[in-house]
Structures are given as C-alpha cells and as structure tokens.
Write a protein that holds these residues in place. Structure first.
Motif, mmCIF file in Angstrom:
data_model
loop_
_atom_site.group_PDB
_atom_site.id
_atom_site.type_symbol
_atom_site.label_atom_id
_atom_site.label_comp_id
_atom_site.label_asym_id
_atom_site.label_seq_id
_atom_site.Cartn_x
_atom_site.Cartn_y
_atom_site.Cartn_z
ATOM 1 N N VAL A 84 1.101 -1.187 -0.073
ATOM 2 C CA VAL A 84 -0.041 -0.050 0.037
ATOM 3 C C VAL A 84 1.079 1.205 0.007
ATOM 4 C CG1 VAL A 84 -1.840 1.214 1.208
ATOM 5 C CG2 VAL A 84 -1.847 -1.085 1.241
ATOM 6 N N GLN A 85 0.734 1.949 -1.263
ATOM 7 C CA GLN A 85 1.607 3.112 -0.874
ATOM 8 C C GLN A 85 0.799 4.220 -0.330
ATOM 9 O OE1 GLN A 85 2.609 4.842 -4.769
ATOM 10 N NE2 GLN A 85 3.860 6.714 -3.916
ATOM 11 N N GLY A 86 1.276 4.706 0.900
ATOM 12 C CA GLY A 86 0.771 5.601 1.847
ATOM 13 C C GLY A 86 1.496 5.839 2.981
ATOM 14 N N ASP A 87 1.117 6.853 3.902
ATOM 15 C CA ASP A 87 1.614 7.193 5.078
ATOM 16 C C ASP A 87 1.061 6.391 6.166
ATOM 17 O OD1 ASP A 87 2.489 8.096 7.365
ATOM 18 O OD2 ASP A 87 2.664 10.237 6.544
ATOM 19 N N ALA A 88 1.724 5.422 6.801
ATOM 20 C CA ALA A 88 1.413 4.666 7.969
ATOM 21 C C ALA A 88 0.730 5.386 8.876
ATOM 22 C CB ALA A 88 2.303 3.709 8.189
ATOM 23 N N CYS A 89 0.950 6.699 9.097
ATOM 24 C CA CYS A 89 0.360 7.447 10.121
ATOM 25 C C CYS A 89 -1.155 7.799 9.615
ATOM 26 C CB CYS A 89 0.831 8.893 10.330
ATOM 27 S SG CYS A 89 2.582 8.667 11.075
ATOM 28 N N ASP A 90 -1.468 7.543 8.503
ATOM 29 C CA ASP A 90 -2.835 7.633 8.073
ATOM 30 C C ASP A 90 -3.659 6.397 8.148
ATOM 31 O OD1 ASP A 90 -5.240 8.057 6.633
ATOM 32 O OD2 ASP A 90 -4.212 8.754 4.669
ATOM 33 N N ASP A 91 -4.885 6.373 8.842
ATOM 34 C CA ASP A 91 -5.583 5.240 9.287
ATOM 35 C C ASP A 91 -6.087 4.720 7.964
ATOM 36 O OD1 ASP A 91 -5.435 5.825 11.984
ATOM 37 O OD2 ASP A 91 -7.370 6.417 12.131
ATOM 38 N N ASP A 92 -6.536 5.495 6.781
ATOM 39 C CA ASP A 92 -6.702 4.871 5.729
ATOM 40 C C ASP A 92 -5.770 3.790 4.970
ATOM 41 O OD1 ASP A 92 -9.310 6.251 5.757
ATOM 42 O OD2 ASP A 92 -8.574 7.712 4.408
ATOM 43 N N ALA A 93 -4.626 4.198 5.153
ATOM 44 C CA ALA A 93 -3.511 3.386 4.680
ATOM 45 C C ALA A 93 -3.400 1.869 5.440
ATOM 46 C CB ALA A 93 -2.335 4.083 4.712
ATOM 47 N N LEU A 94 -3.420 2.067 6.807
ATOM 48 C CA LEU A 94 -3.427 0.993 7.747
ATOM 49 C C LEU A 94 -4.754 0.160 7.403
ATOM 50 C CD1 LEU A 94 -2.140 2.168 10.980
ATOM 51 C CD2 LEU A 94 -0.915 1.023 9.203
ATOM 52 N N ILE A 99 -5.191 -4.013 8.684
ATOM 53 C CA ILE A 99 -4.852 -4.123 9.788
ATOM 54 C C ILE A 99 -5.896 -4.702 11.031
ATOM 55 C CG2 ILE A 99 -5.676 -1.692 10.611
ATOM 56 C CD1 ILE A 99 -3.035 -1.469 12.253
ATOM 57 N N GLN A 100 -7.075 -4.401 10.521
ATOM 58 C CA GLN A 100 -7.888 -5.354 11.629
ATOM 59 C C GLN A 100 -8.138 -6.766 11.285
ATOM 60 O OE1 GLN A 100 -11.545 -2.749 10.258
ATOM 61 N NE2 GLN A 100 -11.393 -1.357 12.128
ATOM 62 N N ARG A 101 -7.514 -7.283 10.176
ATOM 63 C CA ARG A 101 -7.410 -8.524 10.095
ATOM 64 C C ARG A 101 -5.998 -9.300 10.135
ATOM 65 N NH1 ARG A 101 -9.557 -6.444 5.717
ATOM 66 N NH2 ARG A 101 -7.592 -7.221 4.583
ATOM 67 N N ALA A 102 -5.027 -8.334 10.522
ATOM 68 C CA ALA A 102 -3.673 -8.649 10.738
ATOM 69 C C ALA A 102 -3.257 -9.397 12.147
ATOM 70 C CB ALA A 102 -2.804 -7.303 10.293
ATOM 71 N N GLY A 103 -2.183 -10.068 12.189
ATOM 72 C CA GLY A 103 -1.754 -10.654 13.193
ATOM 73 C C GLY A 103 -0.894 -9.827 13.930
ATOM 74 N N SER A 104 -0.003 -9.059 13.154
ATOM 75 C CA SER A 104 1.098 -8.409 13.659
ATOM 76 C C SER A 104 1.524 -7.332 12.768
ATOM 77 C CB SER A 104 2.353 -9.189 13.959
ATOM 78 O OG SER A 104 2.699 -9.907 12.757
ATOM 79 N N THR A 119 2.314 3.465 16.070
ATOM 80 C CA THR A 119 2.121 2.828 17.217
ATOM 81 C C THR A 119 0.717 3.232 17.685
ATOM 82 O OG1 THR A 119 4.211 2.303 17.583
ATOM 83 C CG2 THR A 119 2.682 1.810 19.213
ATOM 84 N N ILE A 120 0.495 4.409 18.128
ATOM 85 C CA ILE A 120 -0.792 4.690 18.619
ATOM 86 C C ILE A 120 -1.836 4.366 17.808
ATOM 87 C CG2 ILE A 120 -1.997 6.968 19.421
ATOM 88 C CD1 ILE A 120 0.691 7.995 20.309
ATOM 89 N N SER A 121 -1.635 4.756 16.278
ATOM 90 C CA SER A 121 -2.779 4.736 15.504
ATOM 91 C C SER A 121 -3.271 3.437 15.384
ATOM 92 C CB SER A 121 -2.402 5.358 14.092
ATOM 93 O OG SER A 121 -2.318 6.661 14.166
ATOM 94 N N ALA A 122 -1.960 2.359 15.080
ATOM 95 C CA ALA A 122 -2.322 1.025 14.909
ATOM 96 C C ALA A 122 -3.064 0.438 16.124
ATOM 97 C CB ALA A 122 -1.019 0.415 14.648
ATOM 98 N N ARG A 123 -2.729 0.550 17.370
ATOM 99 C CA ARG A 123 -3.247 0.230 18.330
ATOM 100 C C ARG A 123 -4.721 0.565 18.610
ATOM 101 N NH1 ARG A 123 -2.315 -3.806 20.101
ATOM 102 N NH2 ARG A 123 -0.179 -3.643 20.666
ATOM 103 N N SER A 124 -5.172 1.799 18.078
ATOM 104 C CA SER A 124 -6.406 2.275 18.273
ATOM 105 C C SER A 124 -7.235 1.472 17.450
ATOM 106 C CB SER A 124 -6.403 3.759 17.946
ATOM 107 O OG SER A 124 -6.137 3.979 16.714
ATOM 108 N N LEU A 125 -6.759 1.123 16.117
ATOM 109 C CA LEU A 125 -7.504 0.233 15.132
ATOM 110 C C LEU A 125 -7.420 -1.382 15.581
ATOM 111 C CD1 LEU A 125 -5.886 2.100 12.012
ATOM 112 C CD2 LEU A 125 -8.327 2.277 12.990
#
Length: 214
Positions: A84-94, A99-104, A119-125
């Motif tokens: 995915v080309q995008g900023d990982a700080c952006d929830d849309d990219a994650l 990310i909601q189906r990912a294991g790690s 980290t903060i964005s990913a943990r919230s998602l």
C-alpha cells in the motif's frame, strides 16, 4: 529529423506502457489485499524493513508493505510483496493494508516520533495486534511501549549483542541461526501457542507424553 521523431516515439511509448503496467499491478494488488488475514504489515521498506519481509517470507508469513515512497513501493512489488503506497500514520493506509485482520505489525521507519505515532494509530485500530517497533534511540523504547507497542527494539543494540555473541560463542549463534531462520526445514525452532482447554495445559513435557502422541 526522422531519427529524433523515432526516439521520441519510443520514449513516450515506454513511458505510457510503464504507466499502464504499474496501474495494472496496483489493481491486482488491491484485489488481493482483502483476502489477507493474520498477516504482518511492515511499515517502511528501507534496509531494515526489506530484511524483516525477507525473514517473514522464509517463515511462510503473509506480508503487506506500507510506505509513502513510490520507489520503495515499486521495489517491494518487484520483490514479490503486496503493498500500500501511503503514510502509515494515516488510518486509511493501515485499513487498506488490512490492519483489522492482521496478526502483527512491524514498524521499521527511521524516525522514533513517526514510529510512536504509527503505534498509537495502529493500537486504536486493532487492540489485540502484536506490534513490534524500531527505536533509533534507547530513550524511545519506553515511549513506544507506553504508546502501545508490545516490543520495541534498537537495531544498533541488537546488532551489538549479536556481534559480541559471535565473538564469544560463535558456534552457538551459528546453530541458532540455522535452526530459527528457516534455511534448513529439517532443523527448525518454532513457537507454538497453547490454547485454553488444551489437553497439554498444565502438563510437564514428561507427564504429557508428547513424544508418544506426536
């Protein structure tokens, strides 16, 4: 002149053909992303990120790379990874990376501040996601853990420990490399989860009679 016109035509045909090919590749990648489950998302496809992806693939893990840099994303695609080309700080990219189906999640950018924000964005998602984050500075390790990372490591610290171990006990390190990196399938150290209610729960290796059962 005719030669100049021919060269110009070849150049523009190459540009157009390359653009079409990239568009088709990205369409195929987007079509595959929704099927990814229990995979690892790797944020940042620099030298560290590429090495993480390589080892994950050797272990048979699914990988999705997230990076805003077009050249790095193109390299990830050529190396055979979904991206995915995008900023990982952006929830849309994650979210696009599943990310909601990912294991790690492995966060491997060179910026401690960026890694903390991701980290903060990913943990919230995904509250149950296992997050491993890179820490350039030792002081950042505590901040990343506070932000929600399960583990935070400094490549320099890990590299220093490994080099020292190679000097002190090289044969042990070589054995562990062979048994853990997947280069030799017949000799492999693996981690297995013990689910609640398992017949092995609470048993010692001797009392479980593991060898006779398996």
């Amino acid at each position: 002149s005719y030669v100049l016109l021919t060269l110009t035509r070849i150049f523009f045909e190459g540009v157009v053909e390359g653009s079409i090919q990239r568009a088709l590749t990205r369409r195929r990648v987007r079509a595959k992303l929704p099927d990814m489950k229990n995979h690892t998302i790797v944020c940042g496809y620099g030298r560290l990120g590429a090495e993480i992806c390589k080892e994950l693939r050797l272990a048979g893990r699914g990988v999705v790379v997230v990076d805003p840099d077009e050249a790095k994303i193109e390299r990830a695609g050529l190396d055979g990874y979904l991206f995915v080309q995008g900023d990982a700080c952006d929830d849309d990219a994650l979210l696009e990376a599943g990310i909601q189906r990912a294991g790690s999640l492995a966060i491997a950018t060179a910026s401690d501040a960026l890694n903390t924000y991701i980290t903060i964005s990913a943990r919230s998602l995904n509250p149950t996601l296992h997050i491993l984050a890179r820490a350039t500075e030792e002081a950042a390790i505590k901040r990343l853990r506070t932000a929600g990372a399960n583990q935070a490591v400094s490549p320099y610290h890990v590299g220093g420990l490994r080099m020292a171990a190679l000097l002190i006990r090289p044969a042990v390190v070589d054995f562990l490399d062979v048994a853990s990196l997947g280069d030799f399938p017949d000799l492999f150290i693996e981690q297995l989860g013990l689910e609640p209610g398992s017949r092995l729960e609470g048993e010692s290796l001797r009392s479980a009679e593991y060898h006779s059962r398996y």
